[in-house]
Design a protein around this motif. Structure first.
Motif, PDB file in Angstrom:
ATOM      1  N   VAL A   1      11.019  -0.523  -4.554  1.00 12.64           N
ATOM      2  CA  VAL A   1       9.863   0.374  -4.586  1.00 12.64           C
ATOM      3  C   VAL A   1       8.678  -0.372  -5.201  1.00 12.64           C
ATOM      4  O   VAL A   1       7.547  -0.316  -4.710  1.00 12.64           O
ATOM      5  CB  VAL A   1      10.177   1.650  -5.391  1.00 12.64           C
ATOM      6  N   GLN A   2       8.970  -1.106  -6.271  1.00 12.60           N
ATOM      7  CA  GLN A   2       7.939  -1.917  -6.908  1.00 12.60           C
ATOM      8  C   GLN A   2       7.436  -2.994  -5.959  1.00 12.60           C
ATOM      9  O   GLN A   2       6.240  -3.301  -5.908  1.00 12.60           O
ATOM     10  CB  GLN A   2       8.500  -2.567  -8.165  1.00 12.60           C
ATOM     11  N   GLY A   3       8.336  -3.573  -5.174  1.00  8.95           N
ATOM     12  CA  GLY A   3       7.927  -4.583  -4.208  1.00  8.95           C
ATOM     13  C   GLY A   3       7.007  -4.023  -3.149  1.00  8.95           C
ATOM     14  O   GLY A   3       6.059  -4.699  -2.708  1.00  8.95           O
ATOM     15  N   LEU A   4       7.269  -2.778  -2.735  1.00  5.83           N
ATOM     16  CA  LEU A   4       6.399  -2.124  -1.756  1.00  5.83           C
ATOM     17  C   LEU A   4       5.005  -1.917  -2.324  1.00  5.83           C
ATOM     18  O   LEU A   4       3.987  -2.137  -1.650  1.00  5.83           O
ATOM     19  CB  LEU A   4       7.019  -0.776  -1.358  1.00  5.83           C
ATOM     20  N   VAL A   5       4.945  -1.503  -3.591  1.00  6.35           N
ATOM     21  CA  VAL A   5       3.659  -1.315  -4.260  1.00  6.35           C
ATOM     22  C   VAL A   5       2.924  -2.650  -4.386  1.00  6.35           C
ATOM     23  O   VAL A   5       1.718  -2.752  -4.122  1.00  6.35           O
ATOM     24  CB  VAL A   5       3.874  -0.675  -5.648  1.00  6.35           C
ATOM     25  N   ASN A   6       3.646  -3.709  -4.780  1.00  5.43           N
ATOM     26  CA  ASN A   6       3.027  -5.022  -4.936  1.00  5.43           C
ATOM     27  C   ASN A   6       2.501  -5.566  -3.613  1.00  5.43           C
ATOM     28  O   ASN A   6       1.433  -6.184  -3.553  1.00  5.43           O
ATOM     29  CB  ASN A   6       4.034  -6.006  -5.532  1.00  5.43           C
ATOM     30  N   ALA A   7       3.267  -5.366  -2.529  1.00  5.39           N
ATOM     31  CA  ALA A   7       2.831  -5.833  -1.211  1.00  5.39           C
ATOM     32  C   ALA A   7       1.547  -5.130  -0.784  1.00  5.39           C
ATOM     33  O   ALA A   7       0.643  -5.753  -0.206  1.00  5.39           O
ATOM     34  CB  ALA A   7       3.931  -5.598  -0.194  1.00  5.39           C
ATOM     35  N   SER A   8       1.454  -3.850  -1.075  1.00  4.42           N
ATOM     36  CA  SER A   8       0.234  -3.111  -0.742  1.00  4.42           C
ATOM     37  C   SER A   8      -0.942  -3.649  -1.546  1.00  4.42           C
ATOM     38  O   SER A   8      -2.056  -3.791  -1.026  1.00  4.42           O
ATOM     39  CB  SER A   8       0.428  -1.616  -1.036  1.00  4.42           C
ATOM     40  N   SER A   9      -0.698  -3.952  -2.812  1.00  2.00           N
ATOM     41  CA  SER A   9      -1.760  -4.483  -3.664  1.00  2.00           C
ATOM     42  C   SER A   9      -2.289  -5.802  -3.121  1.00  2.00           C
ATOM     43  O   SER A   9      -3.495  -6.075  -3.155  1.00  2.00           O
ATOM     44  CB  SER A   9      -1.234  -4.688  -5.086  1.00  2.00           C
ATOM     45  N   ALA A  10      -1.389  -6.640  -2.589  1.00  2.00           N
ATOM     46  CA  ALA A  10      -1.810  -7.932  -2.052  1.00  2.00           C
ATOM     47  C   ALA A  10      -2.677  -7.786  -0.815  1.00  2.00           C
ATOM     48  O   ALA A  10      -3.566  -8.595  -0.554  1.00  2.00           O
ATOM     49  CB  ALA A  10      -0.577  -8.770  -1.725  1.00  2.00           C
ATOM     50  N   LEU A  11      -2.453  -6.729  -0.037  1.00  8.31           N
ATOM     51  CA  LEU A  11      -3.229  -6.523   1.189  1.00  8.31           C
ATOM     52  C   LEU A  11      -4.621  -5.969   0.920  1.00  8.31           C
ATOM     53  O   LEU A  11      -5.538  -6.145   1.720  1.00  8.31           O
ATOM     54  CB  LEU A  11      -2.490  -5.558   2.120  1.00  8.31           C
ATOM     55  N   ILE A  12      -4.767  -5.297  -0.201  1.00 11.78           N
ATOM     56  CA  ILE A  12      -6.006  -4.554  -0.452  1.00 11.78           C
ATOM     57  C   ILE A  12      -7.188  -5.463  -0.736  1.00 11.78           C
ATOM     58  O   ILE A  12      -8.286  -5.254  -0.210  1.00 11.78           O
ATOM     59  CB  ILE A  12      -5.777  -3.563  -1.624  1.00 11.78           C
ATOM     60  N   GLY A  13      -6.988  -6.488  -1.553  1.00 13.42           N
ATOM     61  CA  GLY A  13      -8.113  -7.352  -1.925  1.00 13.42           C
ATOM     62  C   GLY A  13      -9.153  -6.565  -2.700  1.00 13.42           C
ATOM     63  O   GLY A  13      -8.836  -5.885  -3.674  1.00 13.42           O
ATOM     64  N   ASN A  14     -10.404  -6.615  -2.261  1.00  6.43           N
ATOM     65  CA  ASN A  14     -11.497  -5.880  -2.916  1.00  6.43           C
ATOM     66  C   ASN A  14     -12.015  -4.732  -2.062  1.00  6.43           C
ATOM     67  O   ASN A  14     -13.103  -4.219  -2.302  1.00  6.43           O
ATOM     68  CB  ASN A  14     -12.649  -6.839  -3.229  1.00  6.43           C
ATOM     69  N   ASN A  15     -11.253  -4.332  -1.069  1.00  8.17           N
ATOM     70  CA  ASN A  15     -11.679  -3.272  -0.154  1.00  8.17           C
ATOM     71  C   ASN A  15     -11.251  -1.919  -0.710  1.00  8.17           C
ATOM     72  O   ASN A  15     -10.081  -1.540  -0.647  1.00  8.17           O
ATOM     73  CB  ASN A  15     -11.055  -3.511   1.225  1.00  8.17           C
ATOM     74  N   ARG A  16     -12.204  -1.160  -1.258  1.00  4.39           N
ATOM     75  CA  ARG A  16     -11.888   0.123  -1.893  1.00  4.39           C
ATOM     76  C   ARG A  16     -11.347   1.130  -0.889  1.00  4.39           C
ATOM     77  O   ARG A  16     -10.386   1.844  -1.170  1.00  4.39           O
ATOM     78  CB  ARG A  16     -13.129   0.699  -2.580  1.00  4.39           C
ATOM     79  N   ALA A  17     -11.972   1.220   0.282  1.00  4.32           N
ATOM     80  CA  ALA A  17     -11.544   2.201   1.283  1.00  4.32           C
ATOM     81  C   ALA A  17     -10.123   1.915   1.751  1.00  4.32           C
ATOM     82  O   ALA A  17      -9.277   2.821   1.831  1.00  4.32           O
ATOM     83  CB  ALA A  17     -12.511   2.190   2.467  1.00  4.32           C
ATOM     84  N   LEU A  18      -9.834   0.647   2.034  1.00  2.75           N
ATOM     85  CA  LEU A  18      -8.493   0.269   2.443  1.00  2.75           C
ATOM     86  C   LEU A  18      -7.515   0.465   1.299  1.00  2.75           C
ATOM     87  O   LEU A  18      -6.373   0.909   1.505  1.00  2.75           O
ATOM     88  CB  LEU A  18      -8.478  -1.191   2.904  1.00  2.75           C
ATOM     89  N   GLY A  19      -7.951   0.150   0.085  1.00  5.73           N
ATOM     90  CA  GLY A  19      -7.093   0.322  -1.075  1.00  5.73           C
ATOM     91  C   GLY A  19      -6.664   1.771  -1.260  1.00  5.73           C
ATOM     92  O   GLY A  19      -5.489   2.058  -1.491  1.00  5.73           O
TER      93      GLY A  19
END
Length: 438
Positions: free
Chosen positions: A314-332
């Protein structure tokens, strides 16, 4: 592939293919455990360890099932059916239409009150809904509408009103975990933070009222076999039923136990003679059969959730999402909401989702420049997403328990799918808007 993602996906696909939910949960848990490195033995060990987490609720439902059968023996269903004819009067169509919406409002009010005024959660459903089935079916009310109405009342109050279960979710879980993750929430109005997402739930309810407005036919004979209406009743038996319901609610609130509350109500029926002593054993068996499927799903769901936790992914899923977001607030904001939806769909509990996602998502929200109000709204919505529409959530299992006592209401296609479409999609849109606007 992420183990949690694969497990939830398999569980949902099998459920939609009409594979029994329990089999789907077990298959999803084994796949997730294998992908998560637990192996077959480790997966089964974690699954078995988690089974006890659902046992209390399952036993509570079995007891409430027996109590619900006792209510039907009191003649309450027959009394309600007779009342339909009198309320309709000389204008059957207009009278039936008014009564239909009166009953819908009654069920909505009971569901909302079960979260705050009388915080008994889903305990009211097996007591109130089965006796109303004959009346609802005679009026042509679509049970998918009833499922959506009850689910709205079970979810929206706790995610918006800081009273009862809402106080636990909003203050003790949401604000506490956001603060623990490093955000000052002293000046945050949690009701304001969750107002826009709650409007999304309201939009979903209005859409459901439109989607399922047309009459739907049900077999009245099938209802009478489990909720007999052609039986004698008297003011005395109806008074006993009323007293038993009140006793059940009071005892549950006093001792915080659905099991003891249902037992107390059943003893009222037995002591009054409405249920004869020689019928007690058979009635208990009948009621427990009625609720057995729901109870076993809850037990299996607890095992599934334990396997997901044991994989650590579950933590890995959260971390993977964090890596994709970058500085994009809307995508985040969108990805954080989707992860919350996925986690809650799998484990079936918004209250358990927030602590899982807050530790990583709150620092990420700070990095992206979200305000404290927006962070609270985002994390709260991410937790609430998936409660409606999860095959393993008590917000969907509860309505099914009451609506399927006669076998005419499918858990997946008549409760899970309608509530998912009408609530998760609007909540996703409104939650994203709240994160961007606040």
């Amino acid at each position: 592939m992420n183990a949690v993602l694969a497990a939830v996906a398999l569980m949902l696909v099998l459920s939609l293919c009409r594979v029994h939910v329990i089999i789907a949960l077990i298959a999803g848990a084994l796949l997730g455990g294998w992908l998560g490195g637990l192996g077959l033995a480790g997966s089964l060990g974690a699954f078995n360890q988690g089974l006890g987490g659902g046992a209390t609720v399952a036993l509570s439902y079995a007891m409430l099932g027996a109590f619900a059968v006792a209510i039907s023996r009191s003649g309450l269903a027959h009394a309600l059916a007779d009342r339909v004819t009198r309320l309709a009067g000389h204008q059957p169509e207009a009278g039936y239409r008014r009564l239909k919406w009166l009953l819908v409002v009654l069920l909505l009010g009971a569901a909302v009150a079960s979260q705050n005024l009388l915080p008994i959660h889903i305990a009211f459903i097996p007591l109130l809904v089965p006796p109303l089935l004959y009346v609802l079916s005679r009026l042509g009310v679509d049970r998918r509408l009833v499922a959506c109405v009850i689910t709205f009342g079970l979810v929206t109050p706790y995610m918006f009103l800081p009273v009862g279960f809402g106080n636990i979710f909003l203050n003790e879980i949401l604000l506490a975990n956001v603060a623990r993750s490093g955000v000052d929430v002293a000046g945050v109005d949690v009701t304001r933070a969750m107002a826009i997402p709650a409007l999304g739930m309201l939009a979903g309810l209005l859409l459901a009222l439109f989607s399922y407005r047309r009459p739907r036919a049900y077999d009245l004979d099938a209802i009478e076999r489990v909720e007999p209406t052609r039986q004698r009743y008297s003011p005395a038996t109806l008074w006993v039923a009323g007293v038993a319901v009140v006793v059940t609610f009071v005892v549950q609130l006093w001792l915080d136990s659905m099991i003891v509350g249902a037992l107390a109500g059943f003893l009222v029926f037995s002591g009054s003679g409405v249920v004869r002593w020689g019928e007690v054993d058979g009635l208990f068996t009948e009621g427990m059969k009625m609720m057995a499927m729901i109870g076993f799903i809850m037990i299996a769901a607890a095992g599934f959730a334990e396997v997901m936790r044991a994989t650590g992914q579950v933590q890995g899923l959260v971390n993977a999402s964090s890596a994709l977001i970058g500085n994009n607030r809307a995508l985040g904001a969108l990805l954080m909401l989707l992860v919350g939806l996925l986690v809650t769909l799998g484990i079936g509990s918004s209250f358990s989702t927030v602590p899982i996602i807050a530790g990583i998502f709150v620092p990420l929200c700070v990095q992206l420049g979200f305000s404290p109000l927006a962070i609270v709204s985002l994390i709260g919505t991410a937790g609430a997403l998936g409660d409606a529409g999860s095959p393993a959530s008590d917000s969907t299992l509860g309505p099914t328990a009451g609506l399927n006592v006669d076998g005419q209401h499918d858990h997946i296609w008549d409760t899970v799918v309608p509530t998912f479409l009408h609530y998760n999609l609007p909540l996703l849109a409104f939650g994203w808007a709240a994160a961007m606007l606040l």
